[in-house]
Scaffold this motif. Structure first.
Motif, short mmCIF file in Angstrom:
data_model
loop_
_atom_site.label_atom_id
_atom_site.label_comp_id
_atom_site.label_asym_id
_atom_site.label_seq_id
_atom_site.Cartn_x
_atom_site.Cartn_y
_atom_site.Cartn_z
N ARG A 191 -2.69 3.81 7.03
CA ARG A 191 -1.64 2.83 7.30
C ARG A 191 -1.79 1.63 6.37
NH1 ARG A 191 0.78 2.84 12.82
NH2 ARG A 191 0.29 4.89 13.62
N LYS A 192 -0.69 0.97 6.16
CA LYS A 192 -0.70 -0.24 5.35
C LYS A 192 -1.30 -1.38 6.18
CE LYS A 192 2.19 -3.25 2.64
NZ LYS A 192 3.49 -3.79 2.42
N ASN A 210 -10.22 -7.67 0.73
CA ASN A 210 -11.01 -7.32 -0.45
C ASN A 210 -10.19 -6.50 -1.45
OD1 ASN A 210 -13.21 -8.61 0.67
ND2 ASN A 210 -14.00 -6.75 1.61
N TYR A 211 -8.96 -6.92 -1.69
CA TYR A 211 -8.03 -6.30 -2.63
C TYR A 211 -7.58 -4.91 -2.21
CZ TYR A 211 -9.85 -10.13 -5.39
OH TYR A 211 -10.24 -11.38 -5.81
N LEU A 212 -7.79 -4.52 -0.97
CA LEU A 212 -7.33 -3.24 -0.45
C LEU A 212 -6.06 -3.45 0.34
CD1 LEU A 212 -10.75 -1.82 0.79
CD2 LEU A 212 -9.55 -1.22 -1.32
N LYS A 213 -5.08 -2.56 0.15
CA LYS A 213 -3.79 -2.69 0.83
C LYS A 213 -3.60 -1.66 1.94
CE LYS A 213 -1.59 -4.69 -3.17
NZ LYS A 213 -0.47 -4.67 -4.09
N GLU A 214 -4.44 -0.60 1.96
CA GLU A 214 -4.33 0.45 2.96
C GLU A 214 -5.69 0.72 3.59
OE1 GLU A 214 -0.72 3.34 1.57
OE2 GLU A 214 -2.70 3.75 0.73
N GLY A 215 -5.65 1.24 4.81
CA GLY A 215 -6.86 1.62 5.51
C GLY A 215 -6.61 2.83 6.37
N TYR A 216 -7.68 3.51 6.75
CA TYR A 216 -7.59 4.70 7.60
C TYR A 216 -8.10 4.30 8.99
CZ TYR A 216 -7.10 9.68 8.32
OH TYR A 216 -6.67 10.91 8.75
N TYR A 217 -7.24 4.42 10.00
CA TYR A 217 -7.51 3.90 11.33
C TYR A 217 -8.00 4.98 12.30
CZ TYR A 217 -5.03 -0.48 10.37
OH TYR A 217 -4.63 -1.70 9.87
#
Length: 94
Positions: A45-46, A52-59
């Motif tokens: 997901r966004k 830390n310059y990251l726009k997406e992550g895995y939840y």
């Protein structure tokens, strides 16, 4: 033992196998003094804002029971992981 819910946000660029292995390791840490009752995979997901310059992550949402003393050790291990962007552990009301 209390009921808890943990929201874990992994780096999105991790390989699926690495992410699964890391999740299993965290489930084993919980299992040392508690029990995982449910794991909900929300997927990639966004993020609401860059971390830390990251726009997406895995939840992942992890429901578990554990003793209150064990939560500090679990959170310490989450902080030490380079692949966890953010986490939050809350106690659920019974």
């Amino acid at each position: 033992m209390n009921n808890y819910e943990a929201v874990l946000i992994f780096k999105a660029d991790m390989a699926d196998s690495d992410r699964t292995d890391l999740l299993e390791r965290f489930k084993q840490i919980i299992g040392q003094d508690g029990e995982v009752t449910n794991v909900d995979d929300w997927g990639k997901r966004k993020l609401a804002y860059e971390i830390n310059y990251l726009k997406e992550g895995y939840y992942y949402i992890v429901d578990f029971t554990a003793n209150p003393d064990h939560i500090k050790e679990f959170e310490r291990r989450l902080r030490l992981s380079d692949f966890i962007i953010r986490y939050m552990v809350i106690r659920k009301e019974d």
